[in-house]
Design an enzyme around this catalytic site. Structure first.
Site, PDB file in Angstrom:
ATOM      1  N   THR A 553       0.902  -0.913  -0.141  1.00  0.00           N
ATOM      2  CA  THR A 553       0.060   0.397   0.143  1.00  0.00           C
ATOM      3  C   THR A 553       0.719   1.216  -0.210  1.00  0.00           C
ATOM      4  O   THR A 553       2.353   1.249   0.735  1.00  0.00           O
ATOM      5  CB  THR A 553      -0.598  -0.675   1.287  1.00  0.00           C
ATOM      6  OG1 THR A 553      -2.029  -1.102   1.099  1.00  0.00           O
ATOM      7  CG2 THR A 553      -1.724   1.089   1.267  1.00  0.00           C
ATOM      8  N   PHE A 555       1.032   5.193   0.905  1.00  0.00           N
ATOM      9  CA  PHE A 555       0.631   5.842   1.924  1.00  0.00           C
ATOM     10  C   PHE A 555       1.398   7.645   0.837  1.00  0.00           C
ATOM     11  O   PHE A 555       2.845   7.371   0.772  1.00  0.00           O
ATOM     12  CB  PHE A 555       1.167   5.662   3.471  1.00  0.00           C
ATOM     13  CG  PHE A 555       0.387   4.278   3.794  1.00  0.00           C
ATOM     14  CD1 PHE A 555      -0.715   4.479   4.480  1.00  0.00           C
ATOM     15  CD2 PHE A 555       1.126   3.512   3.489  1.00  0.00           C
ATOM     16  CE1 PHE A 555      -1.817   3.352   4.692  1.00  0.00           C
ATOM     17  CE2 PHE A 555       0.258   2.429   4.015  1.00  0.00           C
ATOM     18  CZ  PHE A 555      -1.087   2.197   4.774  1.00  0.00           C
TER      19      PHE A 555
END
Ligand code: PEP
Ligand code: MN
Length: 662
Positions: A553, A555
């Site tokens: 992921t 960020f």
């Protein structure tokens, strides 16, 4: 045996514990271990542990099965994080935990120019600590022995010029005292690992120590040497595997890769690896270094020389600066695979992001702190979710494990907290490599024009099925997670007929299990990271259930723009010039509209790292484009591109410029 005392124990109670142990025949020593005050008891005494544990002021008793006690994980279960350098100076560096710390520099300090230039080069590539020997323990008495105190003074000045704490070898007790104020970390060389008088003297000075493993030392002997240092008074010991002597002669030593996971299990101390001395051949140093990181090392110490052929020591194993730079890039790419982040040194002079049209600028009021933690008194960083959330893990990577943090009940609440100043920064997931963009957060950027992106971080996501002790795969009926959690574990979930219940956050789904009545405990489970299971005291029923292990992921770190349109950059993400920008725009409904936007960027040689179209809510069949691009060389070029794009597009949102992670 180690008796861990309660925080704030009274002197009376402490005296009672001492007397209790002495009466039963123990010799005692008082020490600090991490944040704990402990009494080490040794000798032939015997004691009822239960009775000892019940004494007022005793937190717990660790009866270790190992001859090293202070270094043992049985005594201290959490990882020790060693800080090198003065935290007040703003350039202190941490070793241990979820960071990879890279030490680099020449084998020996050879001249003022050499150490200054090497420091600048390794710093540019991302090393955070500077190494170099001023006193060299050489096999031959006729070989270069080092520049001595003069060399150390050069190195200290070079470290200060680059904002890098320094580590250097100490070879005698007398020198240790003289060197104390000139170095940030002492290195005990492999040949001196069992020089116990030296260990006692250096330990008593209280400075961090890098303890090399002796060429013929067993792991237990190495840990016992660490015990000498800890027992003499330093809390900050880092172990360094640098190859051991075996029957193999091709390489200088044999890198004992297996020592890394072994020591991490046996001890709470950080372990770094010195691939240079282990391998001794330049062409193989980087491979060995990468293997060490893959095996769980907390960092590396690497020899780098500007002209290895004319080096006064260890030239054949010293990397050229260009090879070191390549190694750093490879480590950065590897780090998320092993769940770590490459620690970067702050660069306050370029550490500011700015709003559209002015990509690079001077930092204002940004405190540098190489440990990646925030200054006391600064507002916390915010994340959305509960304790154990992936966003909290990302926050800890960006700001340090101890960073004050604000948990928000939604992404919008996090944007509000950053806008109203109750949080200095926010950590926002924007994209997952399996499930795609998180549109909810892109929409928030459009609604909060005063918020800008100042940094980026990629986290490997390993999902776990988490449940109560009584639950099993057969008893579960309902599984809870964030919709992204379900999307990323599709293949696993397909095998079961479970009801999927979406939650706003994976860790919140885990927390919800705690409220379950007794009779339901075996029927419910949640999908989240292992940290959420630990945070809420539940069991990991199955780990690694994401469809593809290459699951990351991305960020971004957000901050509020100042009046001048600029925003502070978290110190730990501040290294180097911004090199990336993110935009969102829509184009008029006419032939070639998108093409003309892309042409503007192509004409300036701009590389796009992301282009995604997404339907605009409330406007069927109209689309918005998400663009990430690599910044051009100059601010002028970029300003011109932005102006041209604004003229070609309908809605245009500039999300920020920042330093991208690999
Ligand atoms: C060094 O780091 O330069 C050195 C001499 O290492 P070791 O003690 O591991 O041989
Ligand atoms: Mn060397």
């Amino acid at each position: 045996m180690i008796v861990i005392l309660s925080k704030g124990i009274s002197s009376h109670d402490k005296e009672m514990v001492r007397a209790f142990l002495k009466e039963r025949g123990f010799g005692i020593r008082e020490q600090i271990l991490g944040d704990d005050e402990v009494i080490g008891a040794s000798g032939k005494g015997s004691v009822d542990i239960q009775e000892l544990t019940l004494l007022p002021g005793v937190e717990r008793v660790a009866a270790t099965s190992k001859p090293y006690e202070l270094a043992s994980r049985e005594t201290k279960t959490e990882d020790t994080i060693v800080t090198v350098g003065d935290p007040a100076s703003g350039t202190a560096v941490k070793i241990g935990g979820s960071r990879i710390t890279i030490i680099a520099g020449p084998c020996a300090v050879e001249s003022r120019e050499q150490i200054f230039e090497t420091a600048a080069q390794v710093r540019e590539s991302g090393a955070v600590l500077l190494r170099g020997g001023a006193y060299k323990p050489r096999t031959s008495p006729y070989a270069f022995q080092g520049l001595g105190m003069q060399g150390l003074e050069y190195m200290k000045a070079a470290g200060e010029a680059q904002g890098m704490p320094i580590v250097t070898e100490v070879v005698s007790s007398e020198l240790a005292v003289q060197m104390k104020d000139l170095t940030d970390m002492f290195q005990i060389g492999a040949r001196n690992m069992q020089n116990f008088e030296l260990l006692k003297k250096v330990g008593a000075l209280g400075k961090p120590v890098l303890l090399k493993r002796g060429p013929s030392a067993t792991i237990e002997e190495w840990l016992l040497s660490a015990e000498y240092l800890l027992a003499s008074g330093t809390r900050n010991v880092v172990l360094c595997e640098r190859g051991i002597r075996t029957f193999e002669t091709y390489t200088r030593n044999t890198l004992d890769i297996s020592a890394i996971p072994v020591v991490k299990r046996l001890s709470h101390l950080p372990v770094i690896v010195d691939p240079s001395h282990a391998v001794g051949i330049r062409a193989m140093v980087s491979s060995a270094g990468l293997a060490a990181v893959a095996a769980g090392a907390d960092g590396l110490t690497v020899e780098v020389h500007l002209h290895p052929d004319s080096a006064l020591s260890d030239g054949p194993q010293s990397l050229y600066p260009s090879q070191f730079e390549r190694l750093m890039r490879d480590i950065e790419a590897l780090a998320p695979v092993v769940g770590k982040e490459l620690l970067r040194t702050p660069r306050p002079q370029t550490g500011s992001a700015s709003a559209a049209g002015a990509p690079v600028g001077a930092a204002k009021g940004v405190r540098a702190d190489g440990g990646g933690t925030q200054a006391a008194g600064e507002p916390p960083a915010a994340f959305s979710g509960e304790s154990g959330a992936f966003a909290e893990q990302a926050l800890m990577r960006a700001f340090g494990e101890d960073a004050p943090r604000l948990s928000c009940p939604s992404f919008a609440a996090m944007f509000d907290a950053v806008l109203d100043g109750s949080a200095g920064f926010g950590v926002v997931p924007v994209e997952n490599s399996l499930a795609g963009s998180i549109h909810e957060n892109y929409d928030l950027f459009l609604r909060y024009p005063d918020i800008t992106v100042v940094g980026e971080l990629k986290l490997r996501i390993v999902h776990c099925l988490i449940a109560w002790e009584s639950a099993g795969l057969d008893s579960i009926i309902e599984v809870r997670s964030h919709s992204q959690g379900f999307a990323q574990c599709q293949d696993f979930l397909k095998k079961y007929d479970w009801v999927l219940e979406p939650y706003y956050n994976t860790a919140a789904a885990v927390a919800s299990l705690l409220k379950e009545p007794e009779e339901h405990k075996s029927k419910v489970a949640a999908i989240a990271g292992e940290a959420a299971a630990i945070a809420h005291g539940l069991k990991v029923l199955k780990a690694g259930i994401e469809t593809n292990p290459l699951n990351y992921t991305r960020f971004v770190i957000i901050a509020r723009k100042n009046e001048d349109g600029r925003a502070p950059v978290p110190p730990s993400l501040g290294q180097g010039k911004p090199n990336k920008a993110s935009l969102v725009f829509s184009v008029p409904d006419k032939p070639g509209a998108l093409f003309s936007c892309l042409k503007i960027m192509s004409d300036r040689g701009i590389n796009l790292s992301k282009l995604e179209s997404r339907p605009i809510q409330g406007k069927p069949w109209q689309y918005q484009f998400y663009v990430d691009l690599n910044l051009p060389e100059t601010e002028e070029d970029f300003s011109a591109v932005l102006e041209a794009l604004k003229a070609e597009t309908e809605d245009f949102y500039f999300l920020g410029v920042y330093r991208g992670s690999l």
